[in-house]
Write an enzyme that holds these catalytic residues in place. Structure first.
Site, mmCIF file in Angstrom:
data_model
loop_
_atom_site.group_PDB
_atom_site.id
_atom_site.type_symbol
_atom_site.label_atom_id
_atom_site.label_comp_id
_atom_site.label_asym_id
_atom_site.label_seq_id
_atom_site.Cartn_x
_atom_site.Cartn_y
_atom_site.Cartn_z
ATOM 1 N N CYS A 10 0.646 -1.341 0.266
ATOM 2 C CA CYS A 10 -0.016 0.146 -0.356
ATOM 3 C C CYS A 10 1.265 1.003 -0.138
ATOM 4 O O CYS A 10 1.605 1.136 0.691
ATOM 5 C CB CYS A 10 -0.880 -0.375 1.294
ATOM 6 S SG CYS A 10 -0.093 0.103 1.887
ATOM 7 N N CYS A 13 2.609 1.916 2.917
ATOM 8 C CA CYS A 13 3.351 1.011 3.406
ATOM 9 C C CYS A 13 5.050 1.532 2.955
ATOM 10 O O CYS A 13 6.508 1.350 3.196
ATOM 11 C CB CYS A 13 3.532 -0.468 2.696
ATOM 12 S SG CYS A 13 2.046 -1.131 3.970
#
Length: 77
Positions: A10, A13
């Protein structure tokens, strides 16, 4: 020192991974930074909120957007 950023890819992240690399560079410490995207490996850390930050196999943060300063604080404890 081994640092792992746990996340499935994501945006948060990826951002934490870049933040960790920047913090390591600014501190001038020797560390291996790993981006762990394997969900089975992530589950071994009992992290249910992404991104997760693991330093030397100890989970220090989960589910939070961290600043460079936050990461530096974890690295210098």
């Amino acid at each position: 020192m081994e640092i792992k950023v746990l996340g499935t890819g994501c945006a948060s992240c990826k951002a934490l991974y870049e933040t960790v690399k920047q913090a390591v560079a600014e501190l001038g410490i020797e560390a291996t930074v790993i981006k762990e995207e394997d969900l089975m490996q992530i589950m071994n850390y009992n992290v249910m909120s992404m991104p997760g930050l693991v330093i030397n196999e100890k989970v220090v943060s989960a589910g939070k957007k961290l600043s460079v300063g936050d990461v530096k604080a974890f690295l210098t404890k």
